[in-house]
Design an enzyme around this catalytic site. Structure first.
Site, PDB file in Angstrom:
ATOM      1  N   SER A  88       0.575  -0.840   0.084  1.00  0.00           N
ATOM      2  CA  SER A  88       0.434   0.168   0.183  1.00  0.00           C
ATOM      3  C   SER A  88       0.844   1.114  -0.272  1.00  0.00           C
ATOM      4  CB  SER A  88      -1.035  -0.112   1.130  1.00  0.00           C
ATOM      5  OG  SER A  88       0.199  -0.057   2.230  1.00  0.00           O
ATOM      6  N   LEU A 102      -3.621   1.504   7.324  1.00  0.00           N
ATOM      7  CA  LEU A 102      -4.045   2.451   6.213  1.00  0.00           C
ATOM      8  C   LEU A 102      -3.236   2.627   5.061  1.00  0.00           C
ATOM      9  CD1 LEU A 102      -3.924   5.726   8.782  1.00  0.00           C
ATOM     10  CD2 LEU A 102      -5.747   4.032   8.193  1.00  0.00           C
ATOM     11  N   HIS A 113       3.606  -4.828   2.833  1.00  0.00           N
ATOM     12  CA  HIS A 113       2.850  -5.382   4.085  1.00  0.00           C
ATOM     13  C   HIS A 113       3.446  -6.743   3.920  1.00  0.00           C
ATOM     14  CE1 HIS A 113       0.402  -2.212   4.538  1.00  0.00           C
ATOM     15  NE2 HIS A 113       0.016  -1.770   3.844  1.00  0.00           N
ATOM     16  N   LEU A 115       4.394 -10.664   2.433  1.00  0.00           N
ATOM     17  CA  LEU A 115       5.639 -11.435   1.293  1.00  0.00           C
ATOM     18  C   LEU A 115       5.075 -13.116   1.280  1.00  0.00           C
ATOM     19  CD1 LEU A 115       8.712 -11.489  -1.016  1.00  0.00           C
ATOM     20  CD2 LEU A 115       7.756 -13.642   0.171  1.00  0.00           C
ATOM     21  N   TYR A 159      15.911 -10.117   2.053  1.00  0.00           N
ATOM     22  CA  TYR A 159      15.547  -8.786   1.630  1.00  0.00           C
ATOM     23  C   TYR A 159      17.014  -8.112   1.405  1.00  0.00           C
ATOM     24  CZ  TYR A 159      10.954  -9.586   2.812  1.00  0.00           C
ATOM     25  OH  TYR A 159       9.651 -10.491   3.183  1.00  0.00           O
TER      26      TYR A 159
END
Length: 198
Positions: A88, A102, A113, A115, A159
């Site tokens: 988002s 949000l 948010h 994976l 990551y």
């Protein structure tokens, strides 16, 4: 006239219906609210066993797939969801508790948010491939400047291999869980200069 020549034989199935529809072996596409249950089932199985918490509840999955489906990416094999990312927009440098629920439509940062990869497809590199495709996709969205995420310590190397850099400890905690915040520059300074009109 022989008996064989006067009998009508049915056409083979592949000739009588025209083109047969087949599902693509592998497909990447944005998710929709109709995908929410499949997404949540994979997420719940992936996270509950490890941390005891789901990053997104089913209602939150539906919310993000309704408000910003263009910031999600699903990997489907033969029509079945095998891995996904949900993001988002966020409008601050660092994530806060509000970032968990949000979507800030005028933001320039994508908050990733979650994976998750279906259990039968793990340890095959699908998470890394999906993240690479997602980051390439974000480069096509002119309003996105960076991507951020928070993860547990043991996921930092995963990551980092995708190009994320550690920003520091996250302000967000969930129960006893603490997180590291990481970022990926989708648009660098060279892009800004080249497209700024100067």
């Amino acid at each position: 006239m022989s008996l064989v020549s006067s009998m009508s034989f049915p056409k083979p199935l592949h000739m009588s219906r025209g083109r047969r529809h087949t599902l693509p072996a592998s497909e990447f596409r944005n998710l929709s609210p109709e995908d929410a249950i499949s997404v949540f089932e994979i997420e719940r199985e992936a996270f509950i066993s490890v941390s005891g918490e789901c990053p997104l509840l089913l209602d939150e999955v539906r919310q993000f797939l309704t408000l910003c489906p263009e910031l999600s990416l699903g990997w489907f094999e033969e029509g079945r969801l095998v891995a996904f990312i949900i993001g988002s927009l966020w409008d601050s440098e660092r994530l806060t508790m509000d970032a968990l629920t949000l979507h800030k439509p005028h933001g320039s940062t994508v908050h990733i948010h979650v994976l998750a990869v279906h259990r039968t497809f793990r340890q095959q590199g699908k998470g890394s491939i999906l993240m690479w495709r997602y980051l390439q996709y974000l480069r096509c969205l002119p309003y996105v400047r960076r991507a951020v995420l928070m993860c547990e310590d043991f996921l930092v190397p995963f990551y980092q291999k995708s190009g994320f850099k550690v920003q520091g400890p996250s302000q967000i905690t969930v129960g006893p869980l603490t997180f590291i915040e990481m970022f990926y520059p989708v648009r660098g300074h060279a892009y800004m200069r080249r497209n700024s009109g100067y």
